[in-house]
Design a protein around this motif. Structure first.
Motif, PDB file in Angstrom:
ATOM      1  N   ARG A   1       0.831  -1.201   0.000  1.00  0.00           N
ATOM      2  CA  ARG A   1       0.000   0.000   0.000  1.00  0.00           C
ATOM      3  C   ARG A   1       0.868   1.255   0.000  1.00  0.00           C
ATOM      4  O   ARG A   1       0.532   2.255  -0.637  1.00  0.00           O
TER       5      ARG A   1
ATOM      6  N   ARG B   1      -6.280   4.491   3.478  1.00  0.00           N
ATOM      7  CA  ARG B   1      -7.406   3.681   3.025  1.00  0.00           C
ATOM      8  C   ARG B   1      -7.839   4.042   1.609  1.00  0.00           C
ATOM      9  O   ARG B   1      -8.598   3.298   0.985  1.00  0.00           O
TER      10      ARG B   1
ATOM     11  N   ASP C   1      -6.994   1.191  -0.782  1.00  0.00           N
ATOM     12  CA  ASP C   1      -7.915   0.056  -0.723  1.00  0.00           C
ATOM     13  C   ASP C   1      -9.221   0.376  -1.437  1.00  0.00           C
ATOM     14  O   ASP C   1      -9.777  -0.466  -2.155  1.00  0.00           O
TER      15      ASP C   1
ATOM     16  N   THR D   1      -5.372  -9.910  -3.610  1.00  0.00           N
ATOM     17  CA  THR D   1      -4.966  -9.357  -2.322  1.00  0.00           C
ATOM     18  C   THR D   1      -4.000 -10.321  -1.648  1.00  0.00           C
ATOM     19  O   THR D   1      -4.305 -11.503  -1.484  1.00  0.00           O
TER      20      THR D   1
END
Length: 234
Positions: free
Chosen positions: A175, A192, A195, A219
């Motif tokens: 990330r 976030r 995501d 993922t």
């Protein structure tokens, strides 16, 4: 000269932001509400819209949805509301970035420049860079994704995320890496958002049609994401 449209009902904020951006060499138009914005858009098409969430009449989320349906304009949502849920809704409606008031003018400028760099179509007369994967074709210079000849509507941030995957197939991307490549750490985008962008990208690649997107973007637990499709250059 890049053109910007500020949609903000507070005249003082609108004046200060417009003055700062004109001083940085941008062409700036101003609007206090949706009607004034529509009138401005009828005259010229800006490269980026700075859009306040709380507006009289039609609110910023509704406006954002309309602008995204038209495609092609980068959207930076500017608002006094800083809760994560507001950020999530704004990004889901199609905003490319989100900045809460009060804000640092230099941060606003950095975000605008980053969005404009990402939104530029890169058409410089060179041969187009086109990549094929899983029944899709991505034109990196035109910033266009197609499936069976039909365009797939992606926001600027979603397309940038897809390009990150296409350029690094078969690699686990964390990330933090995706935040650096897509947003740039200087923008301070909350984690976030990656995501959420992956979730939106999966849906647009066909997650609701037999799980194809889940096979394209896997993922990896405690690792990040992995683009599994074979990528070929056209």
């Amino acid at each position: 000269m890049k053109s910007l449209l500020i949609v903000e009902d507070d005249p003082e904020i609108r004046r200060l932001v417009a003055g700062m951006l004109r001083g940085e060499g941008f062409e700036v138009a101003e609007a206090a509400d949706a009607a004034a914005m529509d009138a401005a858009l009828a005259k010229t098409r800006p490269d980026l819209v700075i859009l306040d969430l709380m507006l009289p009449g039609e609110d910023g989320l509704s406006i954002c949805r309309r602008l995204r349906a038209g495609g092609g304009i980068a959207i930076l949502m500017l608002t006094a509301r800083g809760e994560d849920i507001d950020k999530i809704v704004g990004l889901e409606m199609g905003a490319d970035d989100y900045l809460s008031k009060p804000f640092n003018p230099r941060e606003l400028l950095a975000r605008i420049r980053a969005l404009l760099r990402r939104s530029a179509d890169g058409a410089d007369g060179a041969a187009r860079r086109r990549l094929a994967f899983g029944g899709f074709v991505a034109d990196l210079d035109a910033r266009r994704l197609e499936q069976a000849g039909a365009a797939v509507d992606l926001t600027a941030a979603e397309f940038d995320l897809l390009v990150c995957f296409l350029q690094r197939p078969g690699r686990v991307l964390s990330r933090d890496q995706l935040l650096d490549w897509v947003h740039g750490r200087e923008t301070g985008v909350f984690d976030r958002s990656i995501d959420m962008a992956v979730s939106r990208l999966r849906r647009k690649l066909g997650d609701d049609a037999g799980g194809q997107a889940e096979r394209l973007i896997a993922t990896i637990r405690n690792g990040g994401y992995l683009f599994t499709a074979r990528v070929t250059r056209l």
